[in-house]
Design a protein around this motif. Structure first.
Motif, PDB file in Angstrom:
ATOM      1  N   HIS A 111       0.845  -1.181   0.000  1.00 33.43           N
ATOM      2  CA  HIS A 111       0.000   0.000   0.000  1.00 33.43           C
ATOM      3  C   HIS A 111       0.886   1.238   0.000  1.00 33.43           C
ATOM      4  CE1 HIS A 111      -3.651  -2.314   0.611  1.00 33.43           C
ATOM      5  NE2 HIS A 111      -3.072  -2.938   1.625  1.00 33.43           N
ATOM      6  N   ILE A 112       0.369   2.317  -0.540  1.00 32.26           N
ATOM      7  CA  ILE A 112       1.133   3.561  -0.568  1.00 32.26           C
ATOM      8  C   ILE A 112       1.109   4.205   0.809  1.00 32.26           C
ATOM      9  CG2 ILE A 112       0.587   3.936  -2.993  1.00 32.26           C
ATOM     10  CD1 ILE A 112      -1.359   6.149  -1.970  1.00 32.26           C
ATOM     11  N   ASP A 113       2.003   5.175   0.999  1.00 31.97           N
ATOM     12  CA  ASP A 113       2.037   5.931   2.237  1.00 31.97           C
ATOM     13  C   ASP A 113       1.048   7.096   2.131  1.00 31.97           C
ATOM     14  OD1 ASP A 113       4.085   4.301   3.217  1.00 31.97           O
ATOM     15  OD2 ASP A 113       5.602   5.524   2.200  1.00 31.97           O
ATOM     16  N   PRO A 235      -3.051  -4.842  -5.092  1.00 30.73           N
ATOM     17  CA  PRO A 235      -1.773  -5.551  -5.172  1.00 30.73           C
ATOM     18  C   PRO A 235      -1.448  -6.403  -3.966  1.00 30.73           C
ATOM     19  CG  PRO A 235      -1.410  -3.258  -4.582  1.00 30.73           C
ATOM     20  CD  PRO A 235      -2.891  -3.403  -4.824  1.00 30.73           C
ATOM     21  N   HIS A 236      -2.282  -6.386  -2.920  1.00 33.46           N
ATOM     22  CA  HIS A 236      -1.977  -7.173  -1.720  1.00 33.46           C
ATOM     23  C   HIS A 236      -1.929  -8.657  -2.082  1.00 33.46           C
ATOM     24  CE1 HIS A 236      -2.257  -8.872   2.326  1.00 33.46           C
ATOM     25  NE2 HIS A 236      -1.847  -7.689   2.757  1.00 33.46           N
ATOM     26  N   PRO A 237      -0.962  -9.408  -1.539  1.00 36.37           N
ATOM     27  CA  PRO A 237      -0.819 -10.825  -1.926  1.00 36.37           C
ATOM     28  C   PRO A 237      -2.055 -11.668  -1.648  1.00 36.37           C
ATOM     29  CG  PRO A 237       0.599 -10.268  -0.053  1.00 36.37           C
ATOM     30  CD  PRO A 237       0.081  -8.982  -0.595  1.00 36.37           C
ATOM     31  N   ALA A 238      -2.856 -11.293  -0.651  1.00 36.26           N
ATOM     32  CA  ALA A 238      -4.072 -12.062  -0.375  1.00 36.26           C
ATOM     33  C   ALA A 238      -5.038 -11.982  -1.544  1.00 36.26           C
ATOM     34  CB  ALA A 238      -4.738 -11.536   0.899  1.00 36.26           C
ATOM     35  N   VAL A 239      -5.017 -10.867  -2.267  1.00 37.22           N
ATOM     36  CA  VAL A 239      -5.870 -10.714  -3.446  1.00 37.22           C
ATOM     37  C   VAL A 239      -5.175 -11.274  -4.679  1.00 37.22           C
ATOM     38  CG1 VAL A 239      -7.097  -9.045  -4.891  1.00 37.22           C
ATOM     39  CG2 VAL A 239      -6.931  -8.682  -2.416  1.00 37.22           C
ATOM     40  N   ALA A 240      -3.869 -11.021  -4.774  1.00 36.93           N
ATOM     41  CA  ALA A 240      -3.114 -11.486  -5.938  1.00 36.93           C
ATOM     42  C   ALA A 240      -3.058 -13.004  -6.017  1.00 36.93           C
ATOM     43  CB  ALA A 240      -1.702 -10.911  -5.904  1.00 36.93           C
TER      44      ALA A 240
END
Length: 366
Positions: A111-113, A235-240
């Motif tokens: 995630h972005i800052d 882009p979170h790996p749980a979704v990817a």
């Protein structure tokens, strides 16, 4: 006549000599131990390297007494950063290089800052005012832009896709030498005037659109169509980790497949998927391979896979654009589309349009 030596007398003398030698040796050993102090290792230690606590260790300084305590070396500053609990004192110097044999790697970002809130109230008005002022203020001057696609009749099929042709940003040189490359991201749009114009100028143009009928189509000498879309999902790996879609790729993967190292211009007209595409480009860390960005942004709703309160959505949008600025991208053109509804998250505030076209240039582009 010789006298006989009493039996056992020679052995007694030998024993007394040995006892005397042992006594002298013991006295000398005690004297050395007293001089060395209580913290010095004794000679009865087993052979082999002594155990050391974790952390950096330095050899004794030249001229250090033989029996000095090891605790003295922990105050010598090292060029390497001491790990937590390593025992060094003072501020560690920044490590410029990764340890030998173990290259430094950037940790993945999911995630972005987020930028700080625009105000203490964390209200939509505060966030919207900051955001709209930001996208309406150019950050760098561009003296030569191609504005041949600028709509003069507010036609919805003609949009102001502008690139900066100042010599300092190298795009004009690339066009003159027929070496420029344009990637265009779309979702079923029929507006290809900009792509055709760049191809006619000698640019290698690749348009990515999942609605294209064939996998790859060569429309003209320099214009390709590909049935692919840039990944815009979370882009979170749980979704990817979910089932991958065959026609969706990360931009870095496409560059590798096509053998391309740089993109002179990246254009995106994605009908509200642009925010997640932009987030993926930032987190994928491929922006340094792009010379200029042209994005159409939509503000009438949060966009695909963007959720939260209205104020937090605008804060997310603003944080994405600030990430571009931190990557040395500067806004040189902003176009407010007055032909679209004047809605900002379904509200009529600050006379905002629901659609803007923004152009950035990478100031470090070579």
């Amino acid at each position: 006549m010789a006298r006989e030596r009493p039996p056992g007398r020679g052995c007694g003398v030998l024993r007394r000599c040995l006892l005397g030698a042992a006594l002298l040796l013991g006295l000398r050993l005690c004297a050395e131990l007293r001089r060395a102090g209580p913290g010095s290792p004794t000679r009865s230690a087993p052979p082999g390297p002594a155990w050391r606590p974790p952390g950096p260790h330095l050899p004794p300084a030249p001229g250090q007494p033989r029996g000095a305590s090891r605790r003295q070396v922990t105050y010598v500053r090292s060029g390497r950063r001491a790990p937590p609990g390593g025992g060094g004192s003072g501020t560690p110097e920044p490590g410029c290089c990764a340890p030998r044999g173990r290259p430094r790697r950037k940790g993945p970002r999911w995630h972005i800052d987020l930028q700080p809130w625009a105000g203490s109230a964390q209200s939509l008005d505060e966030e919207a005012w900051r955001f709209l002022r930001y996208i309406s203020t150019t950050q760098i001057a561009c003296n030569h832009m191609n504005t041949d696609s600028l709509a003069t009749d507010s036609s919805p099929t003609r949009k102001p896709w502008s690139v900066c042709l100042d010599d300092r940003f190298n795009l004009a040189h690339q066009i003159r030498n027929k070496q420029c490359r344009l990637y265009s991201l779309g979702l079923g749009s029929d507006d290809t005037h900009f792509e055709v114009s760049m191809a006619n100028n000698g640019c290698e143009v690749h348009r990515f659109d999942p609605s294209v009928k064939s996998a790859h189509i060569l429309e003209s000498q320099h214009l390709w169509y590909h049935r692919l879309s840039i990944d815009w999902r979370d882009p979170h790996p749980a979704v990817a980790a979910q089932k991958p879609r065959s026609n969706t790729r990360k931009l870095g993967s496409i560059l590798n497949e096509f053998g391309h190292h740089k993109i002179d211009v990246l254009k995106a007209d994605l009908e509200s998927a642009e925010w997640k595409v932009l987030e993926n480009l930032i987190l994928e860390d491929v922006l340094e391979q792009i010379g200029q960005l042209i994005f159409e942004i939509h503000l009438h709703w949060p966009g695909f896979e963007v959720s939260g309160s209205d104020s937090s959505v605008v804060r997310f949008w603003y944080s994405l654009l600030k990430e571009l600025e931190q990557k040395d991208f500067r806004l040189f053109h902003s176009y407010k589309d007055l032909s679209k509804p004047q809605l900002f998250l379904k509200k009529d505030i600050f006379n905002a349009s629901s659609c803007y076209t923004l152009s950035w240039v990478n100031t470090r582009w070579k």
